[in-house]
Each structure stands twice: as structure tokens, then as C-alpha cells.
Design a protein around this motif. Structure first.
Motif, PDB file in Angstrom:
ATOM      1  N   TYR A   5       2.916  18.089   6.598  1.00 55.89           N
ATOM      2  CA  TYR A   5       1.729  18.133   7.447  1.00 55.89           C
ATOM      3  C   TYR A   5       0.631  18.970   6.779  1.00 55.89           C
ATOM      4  O   TYR A   5      -0.551  18.611   6.807  1.00 55.89           O
ATOM      5  N   VAL A  10      -2.964  17.626   8.218  1.00 58.97           N
ATOM      6  CA  VAL A  10      -2.973  17.098   9.583  1.00 58.97           C
ATOM      7  C   VAL A  10      -2.086  17.972  10.465  1.00 58.97           C
ATOM      8  O   VAL A  10      -1.208  18.695   9.980  1.00 58.97           O
ATOM      9  N   ALA A  14      -0.686  14.792  15.106  1.00 61.17           N
ATOM     10  CA  ALA A  14      -1.553  13.736  14.569  1.00 61.17           C
ATOM     11  C   ALA A  14      -0.931  12.364  14.803  1.00 61.17           C
ATOM     12  O   ALA A  14       0.287  12.198  14.739  1.00 61.17           O
ATOM     13  N   SER A  15      -1.780  11.366  15.044  1.00 55.61           N
ATOM     14  CA  SER A  15      -1.297  10.000  15.216  1.00 55.61           C
ATOM     15  C   SER A  15      -0.950   9.400  13.850  1.00 55.61           C
ATOM     16  O   SER A  15      -1.364   9.913  12.802  1.00 55.61           O
ATOM     17  N   GLU A  17      -2.126   6.739  12.630  1.00 57.30           N
ATOM     18  CA  GLU A  17      -3.371   6.294  12.002  1.00 57.30           C
ATOM     19  C   GLU A  17      -4.105   7.461  11.352  1.00 57.30           C
ATOM     20  O   GLU A  17      -4.675   7.331  10.258  1.00 57.30           O
ATOM     21  N   ASP A  18      -4.092   8.637  12.003  1.00 57.03           N
ATOM     22  CA  ASP A  18      -4.722   9.830  11.414  1.00 57.03           C
ATOM     23  C   ASP A  18      -4.029  10.200  10.110  1.00 57.03           C
ATOM     24  O   ASP A  18      -4.678  10.553   9.116  1.00 57.03           O
ATOM     25  N   ILE A  19      -2.696  10.136  10.114  1.00 54.50           N
ATOM     26  CA  ILE A  19      -1.926  10.480   8.919  1.00 54.50           C
ATOM     27  C   ILE A  19      -2.236   9.500   7.790  1.00 54.50           C
ATOM     28  O   ILE A  19      -2.455   9.895   6.644  1.00 54.50           O
ATOM     29  N   ARG A  21      -4.929   7.700   7.408  1.00 57.04           N
ATOM     30  CA  ARG A  21      -6.309   7.871   6.952  1.00 57.04           C
ATOM     31  C   ARG A  21      -6.424   9.048   5.986  1.00 57.04           C
ATOM     32  O   ARG A  21      -7.072   8.956   4.939  1.00 57.04           O
ATOM     33  N   GLU A  22      -5.775  10.193   6.321  1.00 53.71           N
ATOM     34  CA  GLU A  22      -5.839  11.367   5.442  1.00 53.71           C
ATOM     35  C   GLU A  22      -5.099  11.107   4.138  1.00 53.71           C
ATOM     36  O   GLU A  22      -5.531  11.553   3.068  1.00 53.71           O
TER      37      GLU A  22
END
Length: 317
Positions: A5, A10, A14-15, A17-19, A21-22
């Protein structure tokens, strides 16, 4: 191992999708083909390793429950839960209860002292053996493999030729056939158990996956960026051209008045990834004919008269 993380920047809430994206942002930032800083390659591998853990729901759940030990070879979640439920019933020495995290680490390959109840301390990649006395583990063998996107998409088996040390340390040739998981990123790793150096247990074959791309194309995270030559007329007038993709040729509309370096997206035609597919980005490259024919030169000079401003206007330091 750093907390995945933290590596991806993140939070634990975190979702997916967030993971993702990063991960894509960092993979693009530290990709060795794009970033020549000395530490970029190590950072790129760390980012991929982190995404391998928390980018997949099941692995993420195990990490959240057990931490780093869940990534060790031979880890068994049911056994781990059973021993944790005993609440410190094993003695660590002098009658002091052993910390359960330490016990799990020794059982499944992360311990440094003696072995756990099953003699599994250290795991297959190092550390002292437990009371069952397995002997010295074999070394991992690492290879790079270029694979076709279509082979991964269609789950075709690929052959991997490599050298592995025998019991005398002499390199011998070997071949394995394996399938590459569709979610494997560029630079990601695949481990084939027991196909490394001789030992008890044998080491693993670690395959670093690289995608075979045509000339003028390059991986950018899960995306593919490809230079597309077009004629001067196509750049000026626009039109539809055939563009090769891993799934076959597609028609791409070129806007009238396109300039060199302009990027157009073809959705879901990039690299396989955990979320499905990346995209294919086409970079337009207007191409000048290689000729000294007087008529061609005359026409080119005539085109100059249509420029709305000098092409090098404002250029300077």
C-alpha cells in the motif's frame, strides 16, 4: 518487503480502481524504457511486486490478514488460521509464549531461527532448515521471455529454454512449457516451482515477462504506444487508414489537418492486464517521400505558400 500500500501510495481502504490507477501511473513513471535514472528499474520491479499482491482480490485479502508471510512459497491460509486460533499455545523458549506472527513466519518461510512445527523455517529460498532437516535449497534461475500478446490472450502454452545448475553446479539445458496469466504486466514475473537449481527443495524458475511488440511500438504500463506513418495527403485531408493491432487490423479515422506527434486512442487493444486490456495509442508520423524528383520538389515548395505562419516562428532560447 515494503508494505505494498505504501509502495503504490494508496490507503488500505482504496478501491481496486484506485489501486490500478496509481499502479499505471507509477509503472509509466519508472518504466526502464522511459526512465533512465539508476534506481528506476528497482522501483519499477517494486511497483509491479506491490500490484501483484494487492491488485488481485484474493492475494490482497491474505496480505491484509497475514501480512508478508502470505507471499511465501507453501503458505497455507487454513493452517495459519488454525495455529493463530490457538492463541499463543506454542512455547518460544523458557516457557514464554511465542508471538503468533513469528510462528507463522517460521512455518511458512520467513523465519530466521529454528523451524516451526513442520520444520518449514526459512522457506525454499534460504534460512536454516527445521528439525526435519531438508538440506540446502536450490538457487532460483531467472530468465527473460518475450511473448506475443496473442499467446497470452489465447492462453497458448509457450516454451522456455534455459540453463539450470545440476547437483554438481554444472549448467544443463532444460525446457518448460507454461502459460502466462493474462494479468501479467510488462516486466512482471512468473514462478515455476522446482525448475531452478538442484537442492532440497529445488529452486524455482523465475520468468520475467516482456511483450514482443512490432518495430515502432513500446509498452507504457498496460498500454501500447505505436508510431503510425501517414502520408502528407492523409495528414492534410484526413481519412481512414488500416492500423495493425494484436486482434487484427482496425480502421482508424485520421482527422483533417493532423500534425506529427498527435496521439489517437484505440480502446482495449493494448497489453493484457488484471482489469482486462490496456489501450493502443497511435502516434501520427507524417512521412516525407524520399525523392529528389523535380516535380515533387516543386509541389513541396508550393505547399509552403499555404502555411499560416513561419514554421519556426518563436523558436529560440
Amino acid at each position: 518487503m515494503r508494505d505494498p500500500y505504501q509502495v503504490l501510495g494508496v490507503s488500505k481502504s482504496a478501491s481496486s480502481e484506485d489501486i490500478r490507477r496509481e499502479y499505471k501511473k507509477l509503472a509509466r513513471q519508472f518504466h526502464p524504457d522511459l526512465n533512465k535514472e539508476p534506481a528506476a528499474q528497482d522501483r519499477f520491479k517494486e511497483v509491479n511486486q506491490a500490484y501483484e499482491i494487492i491488485g488481485e482480490d484474493e492475494k490482497r485479502k491474505l496480505w491484509d490478514e497475514f501480512g508478508e508471510v502470505s507471499t511465501k512459497p507453501g503458505f497455507n491460509a487454513e493452517q495459519a488460521r488454525a495455529y493463530r486460533s490457538m492463541g499463543g499455545g506454542f512455547g518460544g523458549g523458557g516457557g514464554v509464549p511465542m508471538d503468533m506472527d513469528d510462528l507463522l513466519s517460521q512455518m511458512f518461510g520467513g523465519g530466521g531461527g529454528g523451524g516451526g512445527p513442520f520444520g518449514g523455517g526459512g522457506g525454499p529460498r534460504g534460512g536454516p532448515r527445521g528439525p526435519m532437516g531438508f538440506g540446502s535449497p536450490g538457487e532460483d534461475v531467472r530468465v527473460k521471455l518475450r511473448v506475443k500478446i496473442t499467446d497470452v490472450l489465447q492462453q497458448e502454452p509457450v516454451s522456455v529454454s534455459f540453463l539450470r545448475p545440476d547437483h554438481n553446479g554444472v549448467p544443463v539445458s532444460d525446457v518448460v512449457k507454461t502459460r502466462i496469466k493474462p494479468g501479467t504486466p510488462e516486466g512482471g514475473e512468473l514462478r515455476v516451482r522446482g525448475k531452478g537449481g538442484h537442492g532440497q527443495p529445488a529452486g524455482d524458475l523465475v520468468i520475467e515477462v516482456r511483450y514482443a511488440l512490432p518495430e515502432g511500438a513500446r509498452a507504457d504500463g498496460d498500454d501500447v504506444v505505436m508510431d503510425l506513418p501517414i502520408t502528407l495527403h492523409e495528414a492534410l485531408a484526413g481519412g481512414a487508414v488500416d492500423v495493425p493491432t494484436p486482434d487484427g487490423a482496425v480502421k482508424l479515422k485520421i482527422p483533417a489537418g493532423s500534425s506529427g506527434g498527435q496521439r489517437l486512442r484505440i480502446k482495449d487493444r493494448g497489453l493484457p492486464c488484471k482489469a482486462g486490456r490496456g489501450h493502443l495509442y497511435v502516434v501520427l508520423r507524417p512521412t516525407v517521400p524520399k525523392t529528389a524528383d523535380p516535380e515533387a520538389l516543386r509541389l513541396a515548395a508550393a505547399l509552403d505558400a499555404f502555411a499560416s505562419a513561419p514554421v519556426r516562428e518563436g523558436l529560440g532560447f
